[in-house]
Scaffold this motif. Structure first.
Motif, PDB file in Angstrom:
ATOM      1  N   LYS A  58      -1.590  13.093  -5.510  1.00 17.54           N
ATOM      2  CA  LYS A  58      -3.150  13.009  -5.529  1.00 17.54           C
ATOM      3  C   LYS A  58      -3.609  11.696  -4.404  1.00 17.54           C
ATOM      4  N   LEU A  59      -2.540  11.109  -3.939  1.00 18.07           N
ATOM      5  CA  LEU A  59      -2.869  10.029  -2.888  1.00 18.07           C
ATOM      6  C   LEU A  59      -3.044  10.704  -1.614  1.00 18.07           C
ATOM      7  N   SER A  60      -3.899   9.761  -0.820  1.00 17.19           N
ATOM      8  CA  SER A  60      -4.216  10.149   0.448  1.00 17.19           C
ATOM      9  C   SER A  60      -2.925  10.358   1.232  1.00 17.19           C
ATOM     10  N   PRO A  61      -3.076  11.190   2.385  1.00 17.56           N
ATOM     11  CA  PRO A  61      -1.963  11.469   3.243  1.00 17.56           C
ATOM     12  C   PRO A  61      -1.448  10.173   3.896  1.00 17.56           C
ATOM     13  N   ASN A  62      -2.487   9.242   4.198  1.00 17.10           N
ATOM     14  CA  ASN A  62      -2.179   7.964   4.723  1.00 17.10           C
ATOM     15  C   ASN A  62      -1.458   7.164   4.005  1.00 17.10           C
ATOM     16  N   ILE A  63      -1.678   7.189   2.690  1.00 19.82           N
ATOM     17  CA  ILE A  63      -1.017   6.267   1.743  1.00 19.82           C
ATOM     18  C   ILE A  63       0.293   6.737   1.421  1.00 19.82           C
ATOM     19  N   LYS A  64       0.554   8.168   1.430  1.00 19.40           N
ATOM     20  CA  LYS A  64       1.818   8.636   1.143  1.00 19.40           C
ATOM     21  C   LYS A  64       2.831   8.553   2.137  1.00 19.40           C
ATOM     22  N   SER A  65       2.319   8.623   3.441  1.00 30.32           N
ATOM     23  CA  SER A  65       2.903   8.191   4.814  1.00 30.32           C
ATOM     24  C   SER A  65       3.379   6.657   4.653  1.00 30.32           C
ATOM     25  N   SER A  66       2.501   5.947   4.426  1.00 27.97           N
ATOM     26  CA  SER A  66       2.693   4.378   4.312  1.00 27.97           C
ATOM     27  C   SER A  66       3.892   4.106   3.376  1.00 27.97           C
ATOM     28  N   ILE A  67       4.115   4.761   2.207  1.00 25.35           N
ATOM     29  CA  ILE A  67       4.919   4.597   1.343  1.00 25.35           C
ATOM     30  C   ILE A  67       6.369   5.210   1.796  1.00 25.35           C
ATOM     31  N   THR A  68       6.330   6.291   2.417  1.00 28.37           N
ATOM     32  CA  THR A  68       7.339   6.831   3.123  1.00 28.37           C
ATOM     33  C   THR A  68       8.022   5.877   4.161  1.00 28.37           C
ATOM     34  N   ARG A  69       7.118   5.335   4.807  1.00 23.69           N
ATOM     35  CA  ARG A  69       7.677   4.222   5.912  1.00 23.69           C
ATOM     36  C   ARG A  69       8.202   3.224   5.050  1.00 23.69           C
ATOM     37  N   SER A  70       7.629   2.645   4.040  1.00 26.24           N
ATOM     38  CA  SER A  70       7.938   1.443   3.582  1.00 26.24           C
ATOM     39  C   SER A  70       9.525   1.624   2.995  1.00 26.24           C
ATOM     40  N   ILE A  71       9.434   2.706   2.310  1.00 24.93           N
ATOM     41  CA  ILE A  71      10.940   3.042   1.696  1.00 24.93           C
ATOM     42  C   ILE A  71      11.909   3.218   2.900  1.00 24.93           C
ATOM     43  N   SER A  72      11.794   3.886   3.776  1.00 23.93           N
ATOM     44  CA  SER A  72      12.627   3.913   5.027  1.00 23.93           C
ATOM     45  C   SER A  72      12.940   2.771   5.423  1.00 23.93           C
ATOM     46  N   GLN A  73      12.060   1.813   5.842  1.00 25.53           N
ATOM     47  CA  GLN A  73      12.149   0.466   6.410  1.00 25.53           C
ATOM     48  C   GLN A  73      12.978  -0.399   5.503  1.00 25.53           C
ATOM     49  N   SER A  74      12.651  -0.501   4.355  1.00 28.35           N
ATOM     50  CA  SER A  74      13.262  -1.265   3.374  1.00 28.35           C
ATOM     51  C   SER A  74      14.789  -0.950   3.281  1.00 28.35           C
ATOM     52  N   PHE A  75      14.825   0.433   3.099  1.00 22.15           N
ATOM     53  CA  PHE A  75      16.363   1.067   3.014  1.00 22.15           C
ATOM     54  C   PHE A  75      17.322   0.579   4.230  1.00 22.15           C
ATOM     55  N   GLU A  76      16.611   0.638   5.402  1.00 25.96           N
ATOM     56  CA  GLU A  76      17.347   0.311   6.460  1.00 25.96           C
ATOM     57  C   GLU A  76      17.549  -1.044   6.591  1.00 25.96           C
ATOM     58  N   ASP A  77      16.461  -1.925   6.192  1.00 27.70           N
ATOM     59  CA  ASP A  77      16.846  -3.387   6.391  1.00 27.70           C
ATOM     60  C   ASP A  77      17.798  -3.831   5.336  1.00 27.70           C
ATOM     61  N   TYR A  78      17.700  -3.181   3.982  1.00 33.38           N
ATOM     62  CA  TYR A  78      18.728  -3.729   3.092  1.00 33.38           C
ATOM     63  C   TYR A  78      20.203  -3.254   3.455  1.00 33.38           C
ATOM     64  N   MET A  79      20.353  -2.005   4.211  1.00 32.87           N
ATOM     65  CA  MET A  79      21.780  -1.678   4.530  1.00 32.87           C
ATOM     66  C   MET A  79      22.118  -2.486   5.870  1.00 32.87           C
ATOM     67  N   SER A  80      21.243  -3.014   6.527  1.00 32.23           N
ATOM     68  CA  SER A  80      21.685  -3.955   7.844  1.00 32.23           C
ATOM     69  C   SER A  80      22.186  -5.235   7.091  1.00 32.23           C
ATOM     70  N   ASP A  81      21.286  -5.647   6.063  1.00 33.42           N
ATOM     71  CA  ASP A  81      21.710  -6.922   5.464  1.00 33.42           C
ATOM     72  C   ASP A  81      23.162  -6.883   4.963  1.00 33.42           C
ATOM     73  N   ILE A  82      23.758  -5.776   4.447  1.00 26.08           N
ATOM     74  CA  ILE A  82      24.861  -5.729   3.939  1.00 26.08           C
ATOM     75  C   ILE A  82      25.803  -5.009   4.735  1.00 26.08           C
ATOM     76  N   GLY A  83      25.426  -5.047   5.951  1.00 20.38           N
ATOM     77  CA  GLY A  83      26.296  -4.451   7.116  1.00 20.38           C
ATOM     78  C   GLY A  83      26.699  -3.024   6.734  1.00 20.38           C
ATOM     79  N   TRP A  84      25.815  -2.210   6.286  1.00 16.74           N
ATOM     80  CA  TRP A  84      26.090  -0.830   5.768  1.00 16.74           C
ATOM     81  C   TRP A  84      27.384  -0.656   5.165  1.00 16.74           C
ATOM     82  N   ALA A  85      27.813  -1.298   4.461  1.00 17.98           N
ATOM     83  CA  ALA A  85      28.880  -1.351   3.720  1.00 17.98           C
ATOM     84  C   ALA A  85      28.802  -0.614   2.148  1.00 17.98           C
ATOM     85  N   GLU A  86      29.253   0.563   2.126  1.00 14.64           N
ATOM     86  CA  GLU A  86      28.786   1.239   0.886  1.00 14.64           C
ATOM     87  C   GLU A  86      29.608   0.575  -0.276  1.00 14.64           C
ATOM     88  N   ASP A  87      30.371  -0.060  -0.250  1.00 20.58           N
ATOM     89  CA  ASP A  87      30.991  -0.837  -1.442  1.00 20.58           C
ATOM     90  C   ASP A  87      30.140  -2.052  -1.869  1.00 20.58           C
TER      91      ASP A  87
END
Length: 131
Positions: free
Chosen positions: A4-33
């Motif tokens: 039900k959310l607008s396409p702009n909000i859905k797109s912003s949510i998706t970008r925030s997930i991607s960016q947060s995940f990539e930032d988090y993984m960088s913070d831990i050096g992409w170490a799976e453990d």
């Protein structure tokens, strides 16, 4: 609820997930453990409540609805799967291989985002060697 959310909000949510995940993984050096889903969610929650403009645009009654949170959790999973399955670009691979040969390293990477992390790491190491 998510639909039900607008396409702009859905797109912003998706970008925030991607960016947060990539930032988090960088913070831990992409170490799976070192990966901790609860820590990632905590980081993302902090990001959306302090920096994301879209969060304020969603009415409180929607944010309070358990169905919205269920839909959001599904979206997070979809985005993480997409990020992890997005292959590195051929240019990235070539640049990383050149840097690794030059620096005598052997970093592995499985997706485009991780390849970007490795490339940035190697470029920083190459820059330090110039000094």
């Amino acid at each position: 609820m998510f639909k039900k959310l607008s396409p702009n909000i859905k797109s912003s949510i998706t970008r925030s997930i991607s960016q947060s995940f990539e930032d988090y993984m960088s913070d831990i050096g992409w170490a799976e453990d070192k990966y901790n889903i609860e820590q990632f969610y905590a980081n993302w929650r902090e990001y959306i409540t302090t920096k994301a403009l879209w969060y304020e645009k969603i009415p409180d009654e929607i944010k309070a609805n358990p169905k919205f949170h269920e839909d959001l959790a599904k979206r997070v999973e979809e985005v993480l799967v997409r990020v992890l399955n997005d292959p590195p670009a051929e240019e990235q691979i070539a640049q990383i291989e050149i840097l690794q040969e030059k620096l005598g390293t052997h970093y592995e990477y499985g997706c485009k985002a991780e390849a970007l992390y490795v490339q940035n790491l190697l470029e920083a190491k190459a820059e330090q060697q110039k000094k």
